[in-house]
Design a protein around this motif. Structure first.
Motif, PDB file in Angstrom:
ATOM      1  N   TYR A 206      13.738-108.727   4.681  1.00 37.52           N
ATOM      2  CA  TYR A 206      13.891-108.278   3.303  1.00 37.52           C
ATOM      3  C   TYR A 206      13.966-109.459   2.343  1.00 37.52           C
ATOM      4  CZ  TYR A 206      14.864-103.376   4.468  1.00 37.52           C
ATOM      5  OH  TYR A 206      14.777-102.076   4.888  1.00 37.52           O
ATOM      6  N   HIS A 211      20.700-112.420   1.933  1.00 37.17           N
ATOM      7  CA  HIS A 211      21.840-111.515   2.098  1.00 37.17           C
ATOM      8  C   HIS A 211      22.688-111.932   3.298  1.00 37.17           C
ATOM      9  CE1 HIS A 211      18.517-109.347   0.159  1.00 37.17           C
ATOM     10  NE2 HIS A 211      19.467-108.875  -0.635  1.00 37.17           N
ATOM     11  N   ASP A 271      12.506-105.968  -1.059  1.00 40.96           N
ATOM     12  CA  ASP A 271      13.933-105.805  -0.797  1.00 40.96           C
ATOM     13  C   ASP A 271      14.327-104.331  -0.829  1.00 40.96           C
ATOM     14  OD1 ASP A 271      16.463-106.569  -0.210  1.00 40.96           O
ATOM     15  OD2 ASP A 271      16.833-107.672  -2.070  1.00 40.96           O
ATOM     16  N   ARG A 272      15.382-104.010  -0.094  1.00 41.31           N
ATOM     17  CA  ARG A 272      15.944-102.667  -0.064  1.00 41.31           C
ATOM     18  C   ARG A 272      16.595-102.332  -1.407  1.00 41.31           C
ATOM     19  NH1 ARG A 272      20.570-102.534   4.151  1.00 41.31           N
ATOM     20  NH2 ARG A 272      18.966-101.989   5.679  1.00 41.31           N
ATOM     21  N   HIS A 275      20.568-103.376  -2.404  1.00 42.75           N
ATOM     22  CA  HIS A 275      20.894-104.138  -1.202  1.00 42.75           C
ATOM     23  C   HIS A 275      22.158-104.967  -1.432  1.00 42.75           C
ATOM     24  CE1 HIS A 275      18.913-106.409   2.402  1.00 42.75           C
ATOM     25  NE2 HIS A 275      20.154-106.037   2.651  1.00 42.75           N
TER      26      HIS A 275
END
Length: 330
Positions: A206, A211, A271-272, A275
């Motif tokens: 991602y 993260h 990306d989610r 996130h």
């Protein structure tokens, strides 16, 4: 001792069951175990010992109150793992998460109250705290979930607390950091990346991988769960964390090295939604009250997990095939 385990054919639940049946948890020698599992995509009978004389498996739904009332009488302890747990799936469709995680928890606790089973361990997640920019979440921090999955788990935590406060059930809660270990379903980051790399495929990272997640070996998690189950205070929550914080990019680098692959195998993907940037939990409460600390060094644990997936293709290859067929709509 008789232990009722919901979601006991899943990753963490099955590990806890195997530890119980192997008499590796204090005070449980000879314990009899009942597993209730719906066997959805992440539940797998192959995770459980075949034909063990002290194991009874029931294929059923945690929301089935009538079934729960039939099964629960005579049990000394309920350990509640059953949950929908994959964030990406919750972003696509949250209904199953609300049903299983919230209504399922209510159905279980209502049945415990009706059948006189008072001791319950409710297993939750650090994701209920939301993103933690600095420091570590304590058990008294606000719940600020950012995904439908995390919101459903936060709601289930409150359902559990209400049953303790209103009805006197002896319920303890735990909130753990990201788990890893053998038998983990192939959608999760570590097994997804390992199995892709072992099959010569790319791994989807991602964004830029910044993260941060805190990693906890399932062995350490199950030791902590059992300490809380037998010694934790009713109405209290205990954080369980592994202490190893890595960006997803750093974790990917380690997996590439262990699998003998290069950086060209990393494919960046969008990306989610929402996130969370970072998770981290303060474990001083469980350490101070129950004497628990993580034992498995992350480099050793991760290397062992890669070896396990390398040596157990017969377990994960059918799951990868099923997942690919579902994604193709067949």
């Amino acid at each position: 001792m008789r232990v009722f385990v919901t979601g006991g054919a899943g990753f963490i639940g099955s590990h806890y069951v195997r530890e119980l049946l192997a008499d590796r948890l204090p005070g449980t020698v000879g314990a009899r175990v009942t597993v209730l599992d719906k066997l959805t995509y992440a539940g797998n009978l192959a995770n459980l010992p075949d034909g063990h004389p002290r194991l009874a498996f029931v294929h059923g739904d945690i929301c089935d109150g009538e079934l729960l009332r039939e099964l629960l009488p005579g049990h000394d302890l309920v350990v509640h793992f059953a949950a929908e747990s994959h964030v990406d799936r919750s972003l696509d469709s949250a209904a199953a998460f609300m049903t299983t995680n919230v209504m399922g928890t209510h159905a279980l606790l209502d049945a415990c109250r009706a059948t006189g089973v008072h001791r319950v361990l409710h297993v939750s997640t650090d994701e209920v705290y939301g993103s933690v920019p600095h420091g570590s979440s304590t058990e008294r921090d606000l719940l600020e979930p950012n995904s439908p999955y995390a919101a459903s788990k936060a709601a289930s935590d409150l359902v559990a607390r209400a049953h303790w406060r209103s009805h006197g059930l002896e319920i303890s809660l735990t909130r753990c950091s990201n788990n890893y270990g053998p038998y983990q379903f192939v959608e999760k980051l570590i097994p997804l990346f390992i199995t892709n790399l072992l099959d010569g495929k790319d791994v989807p990272l991602y964004g830029d991988g910044h993260h941060v997640r805190e990693w906890l070996h399932v062995d350490d998690h199950c030791r902590a769960l059992h300490l809380v189950a037998v010694g934790g205070r009713a109405g209290e929550t205990y954080n369980i964390g592994g202490g190893t914080e890595l960006t997803n990019a750093e974790l990917t680098e380690r997996l590439l090295k262990l699998c003998g692959a290069g950086a060209e195998r990393v494919r960046q993907v969008p990306d989610r939604k929402a996130h969370d940037e970072r998770y981290s939990v303060d474990i001083s409460k469980i350490t101070g009250e129950l004497g628990w600390e993580p034992r498995v060094p992350f480099p050793d644990g991760l290397a062992d997990v890669v070896d396990w997936y390398r040596e157990h293709r017969g377990w994960w290859e059918p799951l990868v095939k099923d997942r690919a067929e579902q994604a193709a709509g067949r």
